[in-house]
Write an enzyme that holds these catalytic residues in place. Structure first.
Site, PDB file in Angstrom:
ATOM      1  N   CYS A  67      -5.523 -96.755 -90.838  1.00  0.00           N
ATOM      2  CA  CYS A  67      -6.181 -95.843 -89.946  1.00  0.00           C
ATOM      3  C   CYS A  67      -5.389 -95.452 -88.674  1.00  0.00           C
ATOM      4  O   CYS A  67      -5.615 -94.470 -88.163  1.00  0.00           O
ATOM      5  CB  CYS A  67      -7.579 -96.387 -89.858  1.00  0.00           C
ATOM      6  SG  CYS A  67      -8.613 -96.436 -91.191  1.00  0.00           S
ATOM      7  N   HIS A 127     -10.104 -92.438 -83.789  1.00  0.00           N
ATOM      8  CA  HIS A 127     -10.318 -92.589 -85.139  1.00  0.00           C
ATOM      9  C   HIS A 127     -11.863 -92.582 -85.366  1.00  0.00           C
ATOM     10  O   HIS A 127     -12.571 -93.231 -84.723  1.00  0.00           O
ATOM     11  CB  HIS A 127      -9.724 -93.843 -85.440  1.00  0.00           C
ATOM     12  CG  HIS A 127      -9.985 -94.405 -87.078  1.00  0.00           C
ATOM     13  ND1 HIS A 127      -9.766 -93.243 -87.977  1.00  0.00           N
ATOM     14  CD2 HIS A 127     -10.415 -95.197 -87.613  1.00  0.00           C
ATOM     15  CE1 HIS A 127     -10.011 -93.853 -89.160  1.00  0.00           C
ATOM     16  NE2 HIS A 127     -10.614 -94.989 -88.871  1.00  0.00           N
ATOM     17  N   ASN A 163     -14.567 -91.644 -92.831  1.00  0.00           N
ATOM     18  CA  ASN A 163     -13.491 -92.277 -92.311  1.00  0.00           C
ATOM     19  C   ASN A 163     -12.318 -91.702 -93.332  1.00  0.00           C
ATOM     20  O   ASN A 163     -12.433 -92.259 -94.555  1.00  0.00           O
ATOM     21  CB  ASN A 163     -13.659 -93.687 -92.374  1.00  0.00           C
ATOM     22  CG  ASN A 163     -12.400 -94.728 -92.093  1.00  0.00           C
ATOM     23  OD1 ASN A 163     -11.479 -93.952 -91.991  1.00  0.00           O
ATOM     24  ND2 ASN A 163     -12.548 -95.635 -91.597  1.00  0.00           N
TER      25      ASN A 163
HETATM   26  C1  LIG Z   1     -19.885-101.047 -92.176  1.00  0.00           C
HETATM   27  C2  LIG Z   1     -20.929-101.020 -91.194  1.00  0.00           C
HETATM   28  C3  LIG Z   1     -21.339 -99.512 -91.074  1.00  0.00           C
HETATM   29  C4  LIG Z   1     -21.964-101.935 -91.465  1.00  0.00           C
HETATM   30  O1  LIG Z   1     -22.893-101.721 -90.447  1.00  0.00           O
HETATM   31  P1  LIG Z   1     -23.886-103.076 -90.051  1.00  0.00           P
HETATM   32  O2  LIG Z   1     -24.867-102.626 -88.925  1.00  0.00           O
HETATM   33  O3  LIG Z   1     -22.754-103.851 -89.590  1.00  0.00           O
HETATM   34  O4  LIG Z   1     -24.676-103.605 -91.299  1.00  0.00           O
HETATM   35  P2  LIG Z   1     -24.469-104.869 -92.105  1.00  0.00           P
HETATM   36  O5  LIG Z   1     -23.225-104.842 -92.697  1.00  0.00           O
HETATM   37  O6  LIG Z   1     -24.781-106.156 -90.985  1.00  0.00           O
HETATM   38  O7  LIG Z   1     -25.535-104.918 -93.119  1.00  0.00           O
HETATM   39  C5  LIG Z   1     -26.850-104.586 -92.884  1.00  0.00           C
HETATM   40  C6  LIG Z   1     -27.713-104.537 -94.071  1.00  0.00           C
HETATM   41  O8  LIG Z   1     -27.607-103.155 -94.593  1.00  0.00           O
HETATM   42  C7  LIG Z   1     -27.115-103.448 -95.828  1.00  0.00           C
HETATM   43  N1  LIG Z   1     -26.549-102.346 -96.441  1.00  0.00           N
HETATM   44  C8  LIG Z   1     -25.058-102.342 -96.265  1.00  0.00           C
HETATM   45  N2  LIG Z   1     -24.742-101.028 -96.815  1.00  0.00           N
HETATM   46  C9  LIG Z   1     -25.482-100.429 -96.935  1.00  0.00           C
HETATM   47  C10 LIG Z   1     -25.822 -99.200 -97.490  1.00  0.00           C
HETATM   48  N3  LIG Z   1     -24.912 -98.232 -97.684  1.00  0.00           N
HETATM   49  N4  LIG Z   1     -27.238 -98.865 -97.464  1.00  0.00           N
HETATM   50  C11 LIG Z   1     -28.135 -99.392 -97.338  1.00  0.00           C
HETATM   51  N5  LIG Z   1     -28.082-100.963 -96.906  1.00  0.00           N
HETATM   52  C12 LIG Z   1     -26.799-101.041 -96.739  1.00  0.00           C
HETATM   53  C13 LIG Z   1     -26.902-104.825 -96.063  1.00  0.00           C
HETATM   54  O9  LIG Z   1     -26.467-105.348 -97.566  1.00  0.00           O
HETATM   55  C14 LIG Z   1     -27.333-105.626 -95.175  1.00  0.00           C
HETATM   56  O10 LIG Z   1     -28.552-106.002 -95.634  1.00  0.00           O
HETATM   57  P3  LIG Z   1     -29.291-107.512 -95.474  1.00  0.00           P
HETATM   58  O11 LIG Z   1     -29.501-107.392 -93.882  1.00  0.00           O
HETATM   59  O12 LIG Z   1     -30.420-107.408 -96.156  1.00  0.00           O
HETATM   60  O13 LIG Z   1     -28.229-108.432 -95.734  1.00  0.00           O
HETATM   61  C15 LIG Z   1     -20.399-101.473 -89.743  1.00  0.00           C
HETATM   62  O14 LIG Z   1     -20.164-103.007 -89.816  1.00  0.00           O
HETATM   63  C16 LIG Z   1     -19.003-100.788 -89.591  1.00  0.00           C
HETATM   64  O15 LIG Z   1     -18.936 -99.719 -89.464  1.00  0.00           O
HETATM   65  N6  LIG Z   1     -18.038-101.769 -89.215  1.00  0.00           N
HETATM   66  C17 LIG Z   1     -16.712-101.291 -89.349  1.00  0.00           C
HETATM   67  C18 LIG Z   1     -16.038-100.876 -90.309  1.00  0.00           C
HETATM   68  C19 LIG Z   1     -14.864-100.061 -90.319  1.00  0.00           C
HETATM   69  O16 LIG Z   1     -14.683 -99.356 -89.060  1.00  0.00           O
HETATM   70  N7  LIG Z   1     -14.128 -99.765 -91.308  1.00  0.00           N
HETATM   71  C20 LIG Z   1     -12.861 -98.899 -91.140  1.00  0.00           C
HETATM   72  C21 LIG Z   1     -11.866 -99.569 -90.423  1.00  0.00           C
HETATM   73  S1  LIG Z   1     -10.801 -98.324 -90.105  1.00  0.00           S
END
Ligand SMILES: CC(C)(COP(=O)(O)OP(=O)(O)OC[C@H]1O[C@@H](n2cnc3c(N)ncnc32)[C@H](O)[C@@H]1OP(=O)(O)O)[C@@H](O)C(=O)NCCC(=O)NCCS
Length: 327
Positions: free
Chosen positions: A113, A252, A282
């Site tokens: 990215c 980004h 993204n």
């Molecule tokens: C991926 C991201 C959106 C997840 O958000 P988060 O608030 O960290 O959520 P978590 O991973 O802690 O998951 C929370 C809950 O939502 C659930 N969940 C994950 N994806 C889900 C979806 N698409 N829909 C519904 N629930 C979802 C998980 O299973 C978890 O459930 P649980 O609490 O019962 O275990 C966030 O961590 C993020 O954006 N991280 C950076 C990723 C990134 O930038 N990647 C690219 C880099 S260039």
């Protein structure tokens, strides 16, 4: 030392939209969860067989036209992608042929990215060092081809698209400073494990879905905020500017909550931060490229404005570039 400036921007997004409601039919998720956690409403998906170089060609033609340059005048093509047409030849070579940019050197860079920021910095240095006069930098991705469509934690995040920038030698500084960082020790936070020499493609690698994106979202989130803030400070220091000088931050587009946290730490109000993740999700290297192009098209950037690119991604890698807009 010579100067370099951006003289043309272009973008291309495949027409097919995949909305959050569409994803509700595919995995256990909701529009509400996706939007509140990421800021994404929809993303674009390329038709089957449309490669990264094909998307890039459209974006590059627009950028070249706006730059008033013919493809034959381009000295180097730098193609940022993690979804290349093939392992080799590079996507840059396919693009060089499609554009008939016959005298251009051409190569891909893999900086996920942060690829567009790495590409702009590389082009800037080629021009500053006097080796080349005109450079084409593209960020182009078909992430839909490496997405696990059964994994709700990743499939809601990514989309396809391409952006392009033409840089040329100039009498005054356009690019003012740049900073690039990497930490290979954190490679496991975001990766596509198989398909290279470490884990060559096999029946097992396919069965284990090792050809799709694997991510530890939570850990990445914290890392992203820290390195994006640091990269912007480093690049601003090199350019000799302060936060208050920034007209527009083009970060980004991985998550609006990451963008908000970075903007807050850089003391930038919302109106000085460009966000289009709601429309595209993204797109890895294409995100910064498309965001910069759209910001310019929407006249959010004017002459003498200071624009800061700021990105992070798998590697892990990160980087920031400070540009004074000269057009
Ligand atoms: C991926 C991201 C959106 C997840 O958000 P988060 O608030 O960290 O959520 P978590 O991973 O802690 O998951 C929370 C809950 O939502 C659930 N969940 C994950 N994806 C889900 C979806 N698409 N829909 C519904 N629930 C979802 C998980 O299973 C978890 O459930 P649980 O609490 O019962 O275990 C966030 O961590 C993020 O954006 N991280 C950076 C990723 C990134 O930038 N990647 C690219 C880099 S260039």
């Amino acid at each position: 030392m010579k100067f370099a400036k951006i003289v043309g921007l272009g973008k291309h997004l495949p027409p097919k939209k995949l909305t959050n409601s569409d994803l509700e039919q595919m995995v256990d998720t909701s529009d509400e969860w996706i939007f509140t956690r990421t800021g994404i409403k929809e993303r674009r998906i390329a038709e089957k067989g449309v490669s990264a170089s094909r998307l890039a060609e459209e974006a590059a033609r627009i950028a070249l036209k706006r730059a008033g340059l013919k493809a034959g005048q381009i000295d180097v093509i730098i193609f940022a992608t993690i979804t290349p047409d093939s392992q080799f030849p590079s996507s840059a070579c396919y693009l060089q042929d499609a554009l008939k940019a016959r005298r251009a050197a051409a190569f891909d860079i893999s900086a996920a990215c942060a690829g567009f920021v790495y590409g702009i910095t590389t082009a800037w240095q080629f021009i500053a060092g006097g080796l080349y006069k005109n450079a084409l930098v593209v960020g182009s991705e078909v992430l839909s081809t490496i997405t696990d469509w059964d994994d709700r934690s990743t499939c809601v995040l990514f989309g396809d698209g391409a952006g392009a920038a033409v840089l040329t030698e100039s009498s005054s500084a356009g690019v003012l400073g740049s900073y690039l960082g990497a930490d290979g020790h954190e490679a496991d936070l975001l990766k596509l494990p198989a398909g290279g020499s470490r884990i060559p493609a096999s029946h097992e690698s396919l069965e284990q879905k090792l050809h799709t994106i694997q991510m530890k979202g939570n850990e990445l989130f914290r890392f992203a905020v820290r390195v994006m803030v640091d990269a912007a400070h480093q690049a601003m220091g090199q350019a000799g500017i302060q936060s208050g000088d920034i007209a527009l931050l083009v970060p980004h587009q991985a998550n609006t909550r990451i963008i908000d946290a970075v903007s807050k730490r850089l003391q930038l109000p919302r109106e000085k931060v460009y966000v289009n993740i709601d429309k595209y999700g993204n797109m890895s290297s294409a995100s910064s490229a498309v965001a910069l192009c759209e910001a310019w098209e929407e006249e959010r950037i004017g002459k003498d404005d200071i624009v800061v690119l700021d990105a992070f991604g798998g590697g892990l890698v990160w980087g920031s570039t400070v540009i004074r807009w000269t057009e």
